[in-house]
Design a protein around this motif. Structure first.
Motif, PDB file in Angstrom:
ATOM      1  N   ALA A  30       0.752  -1.152  -0.011  1.00 51.41           N
ATOM      2  CA  ALA A  30       0.034  -0.050  -0.108  1.00 51.41           C
ATOM      3  C   ALA A  30       0.771   1.221  -0.111  1.00 51.41           C
ATOM      4  N   PRO A  33       1.001   5.768  -4.216  1.00 51.36           N
ATOM      5  CA  PRO A  33      -0.062   6.524  -4.170  1.00 51.36           C
ATOM      6  C   PRO A  33      -1.021   5.882  -5.348  1.00 51.36           C
ATOM      7  N   VAL A  35      -2.407   3.190  -5.189  1.00 56.08           N
ATOM      8  CA  VAL A  35      -3.204   2.142  -4.401  1.00 56.08           C
ATOM      9  C   VAL A  35      -4.158   2.921  -3.720  1.00 56.08           C
ATOM     10  N   GLU A  36      -5.394   2.520  -3.706  1.00 54.68           N
ATOM     11  CA  GLU A  36      -6.532   3.314  -3.188  1.00 54.68           C
ATOM     12  C   GLU A  36      -7.263   2.327  -2.127  1.00 54.68           C
ATOM     13  N   VAL A  37      -6.497   2.267  -0.801  1.00 52.48           N
ATOM     14  CA  VAL A  37      -7.188   1.545   0.316  1.00 52.48           C
ATOM     15  C   VAL A  37      -7.350   2.510   1.476  1.00 52.48           C
ATOM     16  N   ARG A  39      -6.299   3.910   4.249  1.00 56.75           N
ATOM     17  CA  ARG A  39      -4.740   4.192   4.781  1.00 56.75           C
ATOM     18  C   ARG A  39      -4.923   3.974   6.347  1.00 56.75           C
ATOM     19  N   THR A  67     -10.550  -4.317  -8.117  1.00 54.35           N
ATOM     20  CA  THR A  67     -11.279  -2.973  -7.718  1.00 54.35           C
ATOM     21  C   THR A  67     -12.599  -3.728  -7.189  1.00 54.35           C
ATOM     22  N   GLU A  69     -15.895  -2.747  -3.860  1.00 56.12           N
ATOM     23  CA  GLU A  69     -16.320  -1.591  -2.668  1.00 56.12           C
ATOM     24  C   GLU A  69     -16.538  -2.811  -1.520  1.00 56.12           C
ATOM     25  N   ARG A  77     -16.616   1.900   0.963  1.00 55.83           N
ATOM     26  CA  ARG A  77     -15.391   2.539   0.231  1.00 55.83           C
ATOM     27  C   ARG A  77     -15.043   1.782  -0.875  1.00 55.83           C
ATOM     28  N   GLN A  78     -14.637   2.474  -2.091  1.00 55.46           N
ATOM     29  CA  GLN A  78     -14.364   2.153  -3.197  1.00 55.46           C
ATOM     30  C   GLN A  78     -12.440   1.814  -3.169  1.00 55.46           C
ATOM     31  N   LEU A  79     -12.139   0.497  -3.299  1.00 53.32           N
ATOM     32  CA  LEU A  79     -10.808   0.158  -3.453  1.00 53.32           C
ATOM     33  C   LEU A  79     -10.243  -0.148  -4.835  1.00 53.32           C
ATOM     34  N   TYR A  80      -8.791   0.348  -5.181  1.00 50.72           N
ATOM     35  CA  TYR A  80      -8.342   0.286  -6.355  1.00 50.72           C
ATOM     36  C   TYR A  80      -6.841  -0.238  -6.158  1.00 50.72           C
TER      37      TYR A  80
END
Length: 146
Positions: A30, A33, A35-37, A39, A67, A69, A77-80
């Motif tokens: 993670a 930047p 990576v969208e999780v 934090r 990807t 939710e 939350r949306q994760l990528y």
């Protein structure tokens, strides 16, 4: 040039884990930047995510990213997660799965994004071979992350 095998292996192992009534988890680097999780749940630059069908919505494991939710503390939350940053996929119940190393040709040396760090194997449960001399632990050492 041949396409990377990681997304194909992740999809196959995900299906295998679910078909065997186990819970698929992914270990993610993670630090990028990209990576969208959440934090607040990252520990030592990594996060373990439950990607079981009952834990996520609209899961997509494409050749580029994972990807979906998920709810964290009741908040959707949306994760990528770019495929390159998936370090491992394994079953919660028995630790069976795969840890990924660097693939040939990845990452692109012209890409300004830093490559992910090497996986910390201590973070990934590894199934030990059954032995009469070793007692089995009563409980898993994994924590459920919500």
């Amino acid at each position: 040039m041949i396409s990377p095998s990681r997304p194909y292996l992740i999809r196959a192992l995900y299906e295998w884990i679910v078909d065997n009534d186990c819970t698929p988890y992914i270990l993610v680097d993670a630090q990028s930047p990209m990576v969208e999780v959440p934090r607040e749940h990252v520990r030592d630059g990594q996060i373990v995510l439950n990607i079981a069908p009952q834990a996520v919505r609209v899961l997509d494991i494409s050749n580029e990213a994972v990807t979906f939710e998920a709810r964290f503390g009741g908040v959707p939350r949306q994760l990528y997660v770019p495929i390159l940053f998936v370090l491992a996929i394994y079953a919660k119940e028995n630790g069976q799965g795969m840890v990924f190393g660097a693939e040939a040709g990845s990452p692109d040396p012209n890409d300004p994004t830093p490559p992910p760090s090497k996986p910390r194997l201590r973070s990934v449960p590894i199934k030990e071979e059954a032995s009469e001399s070793k007692p089995k632990p009563d409980r898993s050492h994994l924590k459920v992350i919500k």
